[in-house]
Structures are given as structure tokens and as C-alpha cells.
Motif scaffolding. Structure first.
Motif, PDB file in Angstrom:
ATOM      1  N   LYS A   1       0.821  -1.201   0.000  1.00  0.00           N
ATOM      2  CA  LYS A   1       0.000   0.000   0.000  1.00  0.00           C
ATOM      3  C   LYS A   1       0.863   1.262   0.000  1.00  0.00           C
ATOM      4  O   LYS A   1       0.390   2.353  -0.335  1.00  0.00           O
ATOM      5  N   LEU A   2       2.140   1.111   0.367  1.00  0.00           N
ATOM      6  CA  LEU A   2       3.070   2.238   0.348  1.00  0.00           C
ATOM      7  C   LEU A   2       3.530   2.568  -1.066  1.00  0.00           C
ATOM      8  O   LEU A   2       4.087   3.646  -1.307  1.00  0.00           O
ATOM      9  N   LEU A   3       3.334   1.652  -2.017  1.00  0.00           N
ATOM     10  CA  LEU A   3       3.896   1.766  -3.359  1.00  0.00           C
ATOM     11  C   LEU A   3       2.827   2.153  -4.370  1.00  0.00           C
ATOM     12  O   LEU A   3       1.769   1.542  -4.438  1.00  0.00           O
ATOM     13  N   LYS A   4       3.123   3.145  -5.192  1.00  0.00           N
ATOM     14  CA  LYS A   4       2.157   3.577  -6.192  1.00  0.00           C
ATOM     15  C   LYS A   4       2.134   2.608  -7.375  1.00  0.00           C
ATOM     16  O   LYS A   4       3.122   1.905  -7.636  1.00  0.00           O
ATOM     17  N   PRO A   5       1.025   2.534  -8.088  1.00  0.00           N
ATOM     18  CA  PRO A   5       0.974   1.698  -9.293  1.00  0.00           C
ATOM     19  C   PRO A   5       2.080   2.095 -10.271  1.00  0.00           C
ATOM     20  O   PRO A   5       2.329   3.282 -10.493  1.00  0.00           O
ATOM     21  N   GLY A   6       2.741   1.097 -10.819  1.00  0.00           N
ATOM     22  CA  GLY A   6       3.863   1.357 -11.710  1.00  0.00           C
ATOM     23  C   GLY A   6       5.180   1.527 -10.987  1.00  0.00           C
ATOM     24  O   GLY A   6       6.234   1.608 -11.623  1.00  0.00           O
ATOM     25  N   GLY A   7       5.124   1.568  -9.650  1.00  0.00           N
ATOM     26  CA  GLY A   7       6.341   1.710  -8.860  1.00  0.00           C
ATOM     27  C   GLY A   7       7.097   0.399  -8.736  1.00  0.00           C
ATOM     28  O   GLY A   7       6.568  -0.673  -9.037  1.00  0.00           O
TER      29      GLY A   7
ATOM     30  N   ALA B   1      13.444  -8.067  -7.885  1.00  0.00           N
ATOM     31  CA  ALA B   1      13.000  -6.759  -8.346  1.00  0.00           C
ATOM     32  C   ALA B   1      11.677  -6.950  -9.058  1.00  0.00           C
ATOM     33  O   ALA B   1      11.516  -7.896  -9.862  1.00  0.00           O
ATOM     34  N   ALA B   2      10.705  -6.094  -8.756  1.00  0.00           N
ATOM     35  CA  ALA B   2       9.376  -6.253  -9.330  1.00  0.00           C
ATOM     36  C   ALA B   2       8.726  -4.882  -9.542  1.00  0.00           C
ATOM     37  O   ALA B   2       9.178  -3.882  -8.978  1.00  0.00           O
ATOM     38  N   CYS B   3       7.678  -4.875 -10.330  1.00  0.00           N
ATOM     39  CA  CYS B   3       6.945  -3.648 -10.621  1.00  0.00           C
ATOM     40  C   CYS B   3       5.476  -3.853 -10.267  1.00  0.00           C
ATOM     41  O   CYS B   3       4.892  -4.895 -10.601  1.00  0.00           O
ATOM     42  N   LYS B   4       4.881  -2.873  -9.603  1.00  0.00           N
ATOM     43  CA  LYS B   4       3.471  -2.956  -9.227  1.00  0.00           C
ATOM     44  C   LYS B   4       2.612  -2.643 -10.442  1.00  0.00           C
ATOM     45  O   LYS B   4       2.745  -1.584 -11.070  1.00  0.00           O
TER      46      LYS B   4
END
Length: 263
Positions: A186-192, A257-260
Motif C-alpha cells: 500500500k506504500l507503493l504507487k501503481p507502476g512503482g 526486483a518487481a513492478c506494481k
């Protein structure tokens, strides 16, 4: 020893001496056997992931276990602001001593030197120290039971989140892991971007005379967990354990390493 007798990092703070932890697993002492696993692996993986992925942004949130900051030396070149979130008061005090150049602060010079060497600027490690210290704007204490972590920092979702060891130490089982991962995301924005460092197939680690619990998992479980919570995996690497020590029983160091995914 019965695993049920192991202490919990986030529940037995008084028994988890932060300085002993640092000296045991992260020091520049030549006899420190965890150098490749605990110091070089996180530094190198983070450096290469940021450089090769051209990953930049305004805010990085580091939500890790322990008072270590060495994995962030490269990050201060790619993110304008870094917020550290920690559960342990002793840990926060160690970080603040380092950031404020106080007497007795733990030295991370060996890690800073390794990063600047990777960058081809081996003589600029002191400048790297200053840059990271300036980039860290807040060190926030939180409770692992806090549902809305964003309320604690009062800022928009981050461009990048780094998890170093925290899920290894606070999770009891797979369901617990999934619950904590969702909360952190929830701390990470979409695409982050999300980076994770963990220890594969571990059950305990030792600090002084105390043994502490570690959640046992492998890379397949973590990859499935990431996909389930809406992450696209960009990189997954496991380095077989290099250290020889009875102080802990993991068999490899894990980097993901991953992307939201966007909504």
C-alpha cells in the motif's frame, strides 16, 4: 533447540541488541564471515538493478529489519528522498547515530567504498556517505500491527519500496507473509518498483546469546506471492550461501526486483 523457543525480532526488542547484530553480520572486521552474503550481495544487486533498469523517482521508502543502510548507497543517486521505516527503537537509535556522525556510530565506510568502486569512483566514498545521509529525510517507527502504514508518514505513495529482511523476521507462516506483503505494498504507487532482499530456507539467526525466529521459504514461494498481490517480477536471483557459521542456517541470499501493476 525447539523452534517455538526462538524469540521474535518485533516482540522481544529488549533482547535484540542492534550493535551486536551489526558487528556480527555487517562489520568490516576481516574475520566477519558474512561479508559476501550480508554486505556485498545487497549492495551489488541494488546497484545493478537501478543502473540497468534506469529506475528513478522522487521517493523511496525502505521498510527493513535492522539498522543497516548500506543497500541504499546506490539509491541516493536515483531518488530525491528516502524514508526509513523501522520497528525497533534500538535500531532507530543506531541509524540516527550514524546519520548524525555521533561518537560510537557504526562505520559503513566499507560498504560505501564498495559502491563507489562499482561506480568507478573509488576515491569518493566519503561524498557518497554525505549524499545518503542528506537523502534520508525521516526515520519512522511503526508497529507491525499497523494496518495503514501510509498514515504514519503522511506522504503520497512511493515510487519505490525496498524490503530488506523484515518479512523474514516478522512472519510466522505463509498467510502471515501474504498479509504483511499486501500491507507494505500500500506504500507503493501503481507502476512503482519493489526490491526485496531475503534469506532462503532459514529458520533462525543469533544475536549474542539469543536465537531469533526466521520464516522458512524459498524463491518459488516468494515469486508466487508477488504475482498473487499484483506484482510483475523483473528479476529473481539466488546466491548460494558463502558464509560458514553456526549463527544462522539460511542456505542462500535472495534478491527480487518487481513492478506494481497499474490499476
Amino acid at each position: 533447540m525447539d523452534r517455538s523457543s526462538y524469540k521474535l525480532y518485533h516482540k522481544h526488542e529488549q533482547d535484540h541488541d542492534s550493535r551486536t547484530y551489526l558487528e556480527t553480520y555487517y562489520s568490516e572486521n576481516p574475520d566477519m564471515s558474512f561479508k559476501e552474503d550480508s554486505v556485498l550481495f545487497p549492495v551489488e544487486k541494488m546497484h545493478h538493478a537501478l543502473v540497468m533498469g534506469h529506475i528513478t523517482g522522487k521517493l523511496l521508502i525502505d521498510i527493513s529489519a535492522g539498522p543497516h543502510i548500506h543497500h541504499l548507497y546506490s539509491a541516493c543517486e536515483f531518488f530525491q528522498e528516502i524514508i526509513l521505516m523501522r520497528t525497533n527503537e534500538q535500531c532507530i537509535m543506531e541509524i540516527m547515530k550514524w546519520q548524525g556522525d555521533r561518537t560510537g556510530a557504526f562505520s559503513w565506510g566499507h560498504a560505501a567504498a564498495h559502491v563507489t568502486n562499482l561506480e568507478g569512483k573509488s576515491d569518493e566514498w566519503e561524498a557518497k556517505e554525505l549524499k545518503l545521509k542528506s537523502a534520508i529525510t525521516h526515520v519512522v517507527k511503526f508497529d507491525t500491527e499497523t494496518e495503514s502504514l501510509t498514515d504514519l508518514i503522511g506522504v503520497p505513495q512511493a515510487d519505490c519500496v525496498f524490503i530488506y529482511g523484515l518479512l523474514d523476521l516478522i512472519c510466522k507462516d505463509q498467510d502471515d507473509y501474504m498479509s504483511n506483503l499486501r500491507r507494505i505494498l500500500k506504500l507503493l504507487k501503481p507502476g512503482g518498483h519493489l526490491f526485496l532482499i531475503g534469506a532462503r530456507n532459514a529458520s533462525f539467526y543469533t544475536v549474542g546469546e539469543q536465537k531469533f525466529h526466521m520464516f522458512t521459504y524459498d524463491e518459488n514461494f516468494v515469486k508466487k506471492a508477488f504475482v498473487e498481490v499484483g506484482m510483475s517480477i523483473l528479476q529473481c536471483e539466488v546466491m548460494p550461501r558463502k558464509s560458514k557459521s553456526h549463527l544462522t542456517d539460511y542456505d542462500g541470499s535472495l534478491f527480487i526486483a518487481a513492478c506494481k501493476q497499474s490499476l
